[in-house]
Scaffold this motif. Structure first.
Motif, PDB file in Angstrom:
ATOM      1  N   CYS A 804       3.757   9.388   0.079  1.00 57.08           N
ATOM      2  CA  CYS A 804       2.507   9.489   0.833  1.00 57.08           C
ATOM      3  C   CYS A 804       1.361   8.717   0.182  1.00 57.08           C
ATOM      4  O   CYS A 804       0.727   7.888   0.833  1.00 57.08           O
ATOM      5  CB  CYS A 804       2.115  10.961   0.997  1.00 57.08           C
ATOM      6  SG  CYS A 804       3.353  11.943   1.881  1.00 57.08           S
ATOM      7  N   GLN A 805       1.094   8.972  -1.071  1.00 52.56           N
ATOM      8  CA  GLN A 805      -0.021   8.305  -1.734  1.00 52.56           C
ATOM      9  C   GLN A 805       0.073   8.505  -3.230  1.00 52.56           C
ATOM     10  O   GLN A 805       0.858   9.315  -3.734  1.00 52.56           O
ATOM     11  CB  GLN A 805      -1.353   8.806  -1.205  1.00 52.56           C
ATOM     12  CG  GLN A 805      -1.542  10.300  -1.312  1.00 52.56           C
ATOM     13  CD  GLN A 805      -2.704  10.791  -0.464  1.00 52.56           C
ATOM     14  OE1 GLN A 805      -3.773  11.034  -1.006  1.00 52.56           O
ATOM     15  NE2 GLN A 805      -2.505  10.951   0.820  1.00 52.56           N
ATOM     16  N   VAL A 806      -0.762   7.736  -3.934  1.00 56.25           N
ATOM     17  CA  VAL A 806      -0.766   7.739  -5.396  1.00 56.25           C
ATOM     18  C   VAL A 806      -2.200   7.891  -5.864  1.00 56.25           C
ATOM     19  O   VAL A 806      -3.122   7.326  -5.279  1.00 56.25           O
ATOM     20  CB  VAL A 806      -0.175   6.428  -5.949  1.00 56.25           C
ATOM     21  CG1 VAL A 806      -0.351   6.360  -7.460  1.00 56.25           C
ATOM     22  CG2 VAL A 806       1.289   6.317  -5.595  1.00 56.25           C
ATOM     23  N   ARG A 807      -2.377   8.643  -6.935  1.00 58.02           N
ATOM     24  CA  ARG A 807      -3.686   8.782  -7.551  1.00 58.02           C
ATOM     25  C   ARG A 807      -3.541   8.498  -9.041  1.00 58.02           C
ATOM     26  O   ARG A 807      -2.719   9.088  -9.712  1.00 58.02           O
ATOM     27  CB  ARG A 807      -4.219  10.205  -7.327  1.00 58.02           C
ATOM     28  CG  ARG A 807      -5.631  10.450  -7.852  1.00 58.02           C
ATOM     29  CD  ARG A 807      -6.227  11.715  -7.254  1.00 58.02           C
ATOM     30  NE  ARG A 807      -5.487  12.914  -7.588  1.00 58.02           N
ATOM     31  CZ  ARG A 807      -5.716  14.112  -7.040  1.00 58.02           C
ATOM     32  NH1 ARG A 807      -6.665  14.236  -6.124  1.00 58.02           N
ATOM     33  NH2 ARG A 807      -5.002  15.159  -7.387  1.00 58.02           N
ATOM     34  N   GLY A 808      -4.326   7.559  -9.548  1.00 59.48           N
ATOM     35  CA  GLY A 808      -4.257   7.220 -10.962  1.00 59.48           C
ATOM     36  C   GLY A 808      -3.646   5.859 -11.185  1.00 59.48           C
ATOM     37  O   GLY A 808      -3.881   4.913 -10.426  1.00 59.48           O
ATOM     38  N   GLY A 809      -2.813   5.714 -12.219  1.00 56.75           N
ATOM     39  CA  GLY A 809      -2.317   4.416 -12.665  1.00 56.75           C
ATOM     40  C   GLY A 809      -1.129   3.896 -11.898  1.00 56.75           C
ATOM     41  O   GLY A 809      -0.052   3.678 -12.471  1.00 56.75           O
ATOM     42  N   GLY A 810      -1.291   3.668 -10.615  1.00 54.31           N
ATOM     43  CA  GLY A 810      -0.206   3.118  -9.821  1.00 54.31           C
ATOM     44  C   GLY A 810      -0.633   2.864  -8.391  1.00 54.31           C
ATOM     45  O   GLY A 810      -1.771   3.140  -8.001  1.00 54.31           O
ATOM     46  N   ARG A 811       0.312   2.344  -7.589  1.00 49.39           N
ATOM     47  CA  ARG A 811       0.038   2.052  -6.190  1.00 49.39           C
ATOM     48  C   ARG A 811       1.362   2.027  -5.435  1.00 49.39           C
ATOM     49  O   ARG A 811       2.430   1.826  -6.036  1.00 49.39           O
ATOM     50  CB  ARG A 811      -0.672   0.698  -6.047  1.00 49.39           C
ATOM     51  CG  ARG A 811       0.115  -0.470  -6.651  1.00 49.39           C
ATOM     52  CD  ARG A 811      -0.695  -1.747  -6.754  1.00 49.39           C
ATOM     53  NE  ARG A 811       0.041  -2.779  -7.451  1.00 49.39           N
ATOM     54  CZ  ARG A 811       0.888  -3.631  -6.864  1.00 49.39           C
ATOM     55  NH1 ARG A 811       1.060  -3.582  -5.536  1.00 49.39           N
ATOM     56  NH2 ARG A 811       1.546  -4.543  -7.560  1.00 49.39           N
ATOM     57  N   LEU A 812       1.271   2.220  -4.128  1.00 49.79           N
ATOM     58  CA  LEU A 812       2.449   2.099  -3.281  1.00 49.79           C
ATOM     59  C   LEU A 812       2.489   0.685  -2.711  1.00 49.79           C
ATOM     60  O   LEU A 812       1.504   0.191  -2.174  1.00 49.79           O
ATOM     61  CB  LEU A 812       2.397   3.118  -2.135  1.00 49.79           C
ATOM     62  CG  LEU A 812       2.432   4.592  -2.545  1.00 49.79           C
ATOM     63  CD1 LEU A 812       2.379   5.488  -1.315  1.00 49.79           C
ATOM     64  CD2 LEU A 812       3.680   4.906  -3.372  1.00 49.79           C
ATOM     65  N   ALA A 813       3.636   0.033  -2.837  1.00 51.09           N
ATOM     66  CA  ALA A 813       3.778  -1.330  -2.337  1.00 51.09           C
ATOM     67  C   ALA A 813       5.251  -1.638  -2.181  1.00 51.09           C
ATOM     68  O   ALA A 813       6.074  -1.231  -3.003  1.00 51.09           O
ATOM     69  CB  ALA A 813       3.129  -2.337  -3.288  1.00 51.09           C
ATOM     70  N   GLY A 814       5.582  -2.377  -1.104  1.00 57.79           N
ATOM     71  CA  GLY A 814       6.959  -2.817  -0.914  1.00 57.79           C
ATOM     72  C   GLY A 814       7.957  -1.700  -0.763  1.00 57.79           C
ATOM     73  O   GLY A 814       9.136  -1.871  -1.076  1.00 57.79           O
ATOM     74  N   GLY A 815       7.507  -0.545  -0.300  1.00 60.29           N
ATOM     75  CA  GLY A 815       8.419   0.566  -0.105  1.00 60.29           C
ATOM     76  C   GLY A 815       8.661   1.402  -1.335  1.00 60.29           C
ATOM     77  O   GLY A 815       9.420   2.366  -1.287  1.00 60.29           O
ATOM     78  N   GLY A 816       8.018   1.041  -2.463  1.00 60.40           N
ATOM     79  CA  GLY A 816       8.228   1.799  -3.687  1.00 60.40           C
ATOM     80  C   GLY A 816       6.913   2.093  -4.382  1.00 60.40           C
ATOM     81  O   GLY A 816       5.823   1.833  -3.862  1.00 60.40           O
ATOM     82  N   LEU A 817       7.031   2.607  -5.573  1.00 56.78           N
ATOM     83  CA  LEU A 817       5.882   2.963  -6.394  1.00 56.78           C
ATOM     84  C   LEU A 817       5.760   1.958  -7.522  1.00 56.78           C
ATOM     85  O   LEU A 817       6.683   1.803  -8.318  1.00 56.78           O
ATOM     86  CB  LEU A 817       6.068   4.378  -6.960  1.00 56.78           C
ATOM     87  CG  LEU A 817       5.118   4.806  -8.087  1.00 56.78           C
ATOM     88  CD1 LEU A 817       3.686   4.853  -7.603  1.00 56.78           C
ATOM     89  CD2 LEU A 817       5.548   6.151  -8.650  1.00 56.78           C
ATOM     90  N   GLN A 818       4.639   1.265  -7.589  1.00 56.61           N
ATOM     91  CA  GLN A 818       4.356   0.360  -8.697  1.00 56.61           C
ATOM     92  C   GLN A 818       3.553   1.146  -9.733  1.00 56.61           C
ATOM     93  O   GLN A 818       2.382   1.449  -9.530  1.00 56.61           O
ATOM     94  CB  GLN A 818       3.561  -0.860  -8.208  1.00 56.61           C
ATOM     95  CG  GLN A 818       4.289  -1.706  -7.181  1.00 56.61           C
ATOM     96  CD  GLN A 818       5.457  -2.482  -7.774  1.00 56.61           C
ATOM     97  OE1 GLN A 818       5.533  -2.674  -8.988  1.00 56.61           O
ATOM     98  NE2 GLN A 818       6.372  -2.912  -6.927  1.00 56.61           N
ATOM     99  N   ALA A 819       4.196   1.492 -10.834  1.00 58.16           N
ATOM    100  CA  ALA A 819       3.578   2.332 -11.861  1.00 58.16           C
ATOM    101  C   ALA A 819       3.113   1.467 -13.022  1.00 58.16           C
ATOM    102  O   ALA A 819       3.884   0.655 -13.558  1.00 58.16           O
ATOM    103  CB  ALA A 819       4.569   3.382 -12.360  1.00 58.16           C
ATOM    104  N   THR A 820       1.874   1.627 -13.417  1.00 62.21           N
ATOM    105  CA  THR A 820       1.327   0.906 -14.570  1.00 62.21           C
ATOM    106  C   THR A 820       1.872   1.538 -15.857  1.00 62.21           C
ATOM    107  O   THR A 820       1.763   2.746 -16.056  1.00 62.21           O
ATOM    108  CB  THR A 820      -0.204   0.964 -14.564  1.00 62.21           C
ATOM    109  OG1 THR A 820      -0.689   0.424 -13.331  1.00 62.21           O
ATOM    110  CG2 THR A 820      -0.780   0.153 -15.719  1.00 62.21           C
TER     111      THR A 820
END
Length: 956
Positions: A804-820
């Motif tokens: 659904c969504q991300v809060r903090g060091g990451g983002r949703l993109a390309g169908g997955g979670l991009q985690a810093t």
């Protein structure tokens, strides 16, 4: 080196020198146009300091002779290393300097100007009451030396232990001290110190002297009142200077003419409070908003800025965005949604459900804008090639935006979302606009096919793809991979192309072709094999349906025959035919062995089509693209350098409940989007094309299809995912070609994933996630800054995971979670399936770009039953056996839960017996919820007739 400010004792001069130093450091050459000659004495002092102390920049000045200035600059112009340079030109403007020998220098540098009154204001603001600054500036004989003397004297007159402390303390640090009852707060009871503090706060923020009595006349603790009143003033300043109109409340008038440095100080304080004291900010903002009741009532979204200081701003703008969606004002909606979806709004961060609403609003507006950009009709396309190109330029963007909207709708549209009913109505309306657009384009395309023919020129035919694209690539050295992906429609191929196309040392191209008719798997998949003879096809028919095609001495009707036909054309020692799952699950050495002696490697996948047919397509599509990326990378690392990724057909994503349906004879005759008939009959709303007109030999059947996007009435349950017809969405297929000069290269650092469950929010599960480096002695710059993660349910494939969504060091993109890497984040998600269940979730790295150890999150997560779950599949993880018991560390506690799983209930006395006594039973009760998180079923506590029982939910 001795700093210039040590010798330029005046505080105004010190600020000016610091600004000049920063300017020459940034730009190299600074040309100072001093029209009123306010600063010649200051510049002469800088020249002396350069000679005596070695300033880090050269200072040159025009003093009546251009020749003298140019001679001074000549040694610098000829050097190999350029010294940062300040050139002072008193009496010149940007126009008059152009008529001088200094024009070349002027154009090579960056212009600098600074009005003396502006400089004095910037130096004094926040340190001296505004009234005193204004009084000093009103003097006609303003000079820099006089300003230095005045500000020095003013500050010295107000010296004292607390005053000196406050002068060197940033406003944010002062607030922190007052919150923590620190050194400043401890000194407020001393005589006169409270007045000193209030005077300092007024100077630092521009707060009027009477603001305290206006805003908070009730006396409270000294430090608490300072923080509350100061924060309230700062919020009002931020609000006023974010408005595009003057405030309506007269009490806000003092904030209007505030100098820019004071406005920035208030904004900085607001940002600091939001980030470091959120509970306090929440309270003071709600109190201030209540105090500004008229502002809240009269607020209009178009007047509000980018920062939502108060909750009513966020609520007003969301309501306005929903209204604008109903009026097709897409640009306005996107302007509001963009900073809220991507930004860090305080209100959205505290209420994730509001982010869900904004993501849905944004997706709807993107679809509306794409429809507007594409145009209402396919015209002026003159032939099939022009129609395909028109779709490739604009049409696919509409279908891509429509898919994204449907995906977000499934993941995010739940009753907990603010403005749920209004939002659902707007989404339905925008989806209706897509249906109208798709219908008109389908009708236009059908009309064009009736004129130009349904079979395009050879370069656009699916049947020629193998000969024209695959065979030339295979002729080069090394293996080529051909991906045959069922139902990978063009817009999904374009998304995959964007994700892969920027790969270094890679040539990439995305083409398009038209799938054969009817657009079904048996036709498209088999036509991708080399089965055409002189551009014509001989269909294999069974019960008036095409099952495949004849090629030479055998029929190509399935994977084995396709493999045989392809291998016969390209040769090679082997011809591996792998499913997508096999590529993703095989080990590295196994893949290398599989491709080592092959000229062509075929990878097939039916999962997009299967997910669509099972009613969970939109939720799976992003995951499918993610899996394709992973398979591409694994094969590239195994030695494959050339790839062709294509599809058998596309699909329409229609509203299963309200989509248009039309009859064609008996309900058992047609398929959803086509029917083959021996009768050359024309029916209303249908288009008929003889198979011979499609280049099919040996058959006299006729293909009949709806002219637009309607479905034939088959009497069976309708799905929103359909194909078989002639729409551009069904017929335009991607042909993605990648040629790499080297292997992909894997990040050799080792990464781990740390995760723990948090409290659910707004109907969404929440876990805290952090990717950490596990490589010994690794440098910070030695690995990736982001790692892609996917969330999956390891025990069953029947549970749908919606990120659904991300809060903090990451983002949703390309169908997955991009985690810093190294930064924690909160991931919100939902789980849906055919029935209730409690399942484990696992975080994995899906694309094989790095070495990441998977992580199973401790505890289980509830699955919400969904009507769209695949029929006949159960999500109940009881089917996973008893492996879940091993996650309970205590062997005696495992006995209790094994008893529960087997018998459905256990009494308190039975627990004591199993655990070995009442004391152990009490410890079990205290940690019951912790233990129960590991069970694949819910457990409740019942008390009947004074007997306490632990009962398994859904037990019969």
């Amino acid at each position: 080196m001795i700093e210039a400010q040590d010798y330029l004792l005046g505080p105004v001069s010190q600020m000016l020198e610091a600004e000049l130093r920063a300017g020459v450091r940034k730009h190299g050459v600074l040309v100072w146009l001093d029209l009123d000659d306010h600063y010649s004495g200051f510049v002469d002092a800088l020249i002396r300091l350069r000679a005596q102390l070695g300033l880090p920049y050269l200072v040159c000045a025009w003093r009546g002779s251009f020749l003298e200035l140019l001679l001074t600059l000549e040694p610098e112009a000829g050097g190999t290393q350029k010294t940062p340079l300040l050139i002072h030109l008193p009496g010149f403007t940007q126009d008059t300097v152009r008529g001088t020998p200094l024009l070349e220098l002027y154009e090579a540098g960056v212009r600098f100007r600074k009005a003396l009154d502006t400089l004095v204001t910037e130096a004094a603001v926040g340190r001296v009451p505004q009234g005193q600054v204004a009084a000093f500036l009103s003097h006609a004989d303003l000079t820099l030396a006089g300003a230095d003397a005045w500000l020095t004297a003013t500050l010295n007159a107000r010296s004292g232990e607390l005053a000196d402390t406050l002068r060197n303390l940033p406003l944010t640090a002062l607030m922190d001290d007052l919150f923590a009852a620190g050194a400043v707060a401890d000194r407020l009871d001393a005589p006169g110190n409270e007045a000193v503090l209030w005077e300092h706060v007024q100077e630092a923020t521009g707060m009027p002297a009477d603001w305290r009595d206006t805003f908070a006349p009730v006396a409270v603790a000294k430090s608490a009142q300072v923080t509350f009143v100061s924060a309230g003033w700062a919020l009002c300043v931020e609000y006023v200077h974010d408005l595009s109109r003057a405030p309506t409340d007269p009490r806000l008038q003092p904030a209007i003419g505030l100098p820019a440095p004071l406005v920035e100080a208030c904004r900085t304080l607001c940002a600091h409070l939001r980030a470091h004291h959120p509970a306090f900010y929440l309270g003071v903002s709600e109190d201030t908003a209540g105090w500004l009741g008229d502002e809240a009532e009269q607020a209009r979204a178009q007047d509000l800025g980018r920062t939502d200081t108060f909750r009513f701003e966020e609520e007003t703008i969301l309501a306005a965005a929903l209204t604008a969606l109903g009026a097709d004002r897409w640009a306005a909606v996107l302007a509001w949604a963009g900073p809220r979806v991507e930004g860090d709004s305080f209100w959205l961060q505290r209420e994730p459900a509001r982010i869900s609403a904004w993501k849905l609003v944004e997706a709807a507006a993107r679809l509306g804008a794409a429809i507007e950009a594409a145009g209402p009709t396919l015209q002026p396309a003159a032939d099939l090639a022009a129609a395909v190109e028109r779709y490739r330029q604009t049409g696919f963007k509409v279908d891509q935006a429509h898919r994204h909207l449907e995906q977000r709708r499934i993941a995010l549209l739940y009753p907990q979302v603010p403005e749920f009913e209004a939002l659902r109505t707007r989404l339905d309306r925008v989806t209706g606009l897509w249906h109208d657009w798709a219908e008109v384009w389908a009708l236009d395309f059908t009309a064009l096919c009736l004129v130009s023919g349904f079979l395009p020129e050879p370069r656009l035919q699916q049947r020629t793809l193998f000969r024209e694209v695959v065979e030339p690539l295979v002729a080069a050295n090394g293996p080529t991979a051909l991906f045959l992906i069922d139902a990978l429609r063009y817009e999904m191929g374009e998304e995959l192309f964007r994700l892969l196309g920027e790969t270094p040392l890679t040539r990439s191209r995305l083409d398009a072709r038209l799938a054969e008719l009817p657009t079904v798997t048996a036709v498209g998949m088999n036509a991708l094999a080399p089965v055409a003879q002189h551009a014509r096809l001989k269909p294999v028919m069974t019960d008036a349906e095409i099952r495949g095609f004849l090629t030479g001495e055998f029929a190509v009707c399935g994977p084995e025959e396709r493999k045989r036909a392809m291998h016969g054309k390209v040769g090679g020692a082997t011809a591996p035919w792998l499913t997508l799952d096999e590529v993703l699950t095989r080990g590295e050495s196994s893949l290398k062995q599989a491709v080592a002696r092959a000229r062509l490697v075929v990878v097939s996948s039916l999962e997009i089509d299967e997910a669509g047919e099972n009613g969970v397509g939109p939720a799976f599509f992003d995951h499918a693209i993610q899996r394709l990326r992973a398979a591409w990378r694994l094969l590239r690392d195994a030695g494959v350098r050339r790839f062709v990724i294509t599809a058998d057909h596309g699909f329409l994503l229609v509203d299963a409940a309200s989509g248009s349906v039309q009859s064609h004879g008996r309900k058992v005759d047609p398929n959803r989007r086509h029917v083959l008939s021996p009768h050359a009959a024309n029916h209303q709303g249908e288009v008929r094309v003889p198979l011979t007109a499609l280049g099919y030999e040996g058959t006299d059947l006729h293909l009949m299809m709806p002219q637009g996007t309607a479905l034939f009435d088959t009497g069976r349950r309708r799905r929103g995912f359909v194909h078989g017809g002639n729409s551009l969405q069904e017929r335009v297929i991607p042909v993605l070609i990648l040629e790499h000069r080297s292997a992909a290269g894997v990040d050799t650092m080792q990464y781990g994933i740390e995760a723990r469950a948090l409290e659910a929010v707004a109907g969404m599960h929440c876990i805290e996630v952090q990717v950490v480096s596990r490589s010994q002695g690794a440098l910070d710059f030695g690995g990736a800054t982001e790692v892609e993660l996917a969330l999956r349910v390891p025990e069953t494939t029947a549970v749908q995971v919606d990120l659904c969504q991300v809060r903090g060091g990451g983002r949703l993109a390309g169908g997955g979670l991009q985690a810093t890497v190294g930064q924690p984040l909160e991931l919100f998600f939902r789980l849906t399936g055919a029935d209730d269940a409690r399942v484990l979730v696992e975080l994995v790295h899906p694309t094989a770009e790095a070495k990441v150890t998977p992580c199973t999150v401790e505890g289980r997560f509830a699955v919400v039953p969904s009507r769209s779950a695949p029929a006949g599949e159960r999500t109940n993880s009881d089917e996973a056996g008893t492996d879940w018991l091993t996650r309970i560390a205590d062997a005696t506690v495992r006995q209790v839960f094994a008893h529960l799983a087997a018998h459905g209930a256990v009494t308190e006395s039975e627990v004591a017996t199993l655990l070995g006594g009442q004391r152990a039973a009490r410890r079990f009760a205290l940690r019951f919820e912790e233990h129960a998180r590991n069970a694949p079923f819910g457990v409740r506590i019942d008390v009947v007739a004074g007997v306490k029982r632990y009962v398994k939910d859904r037990d019969d």
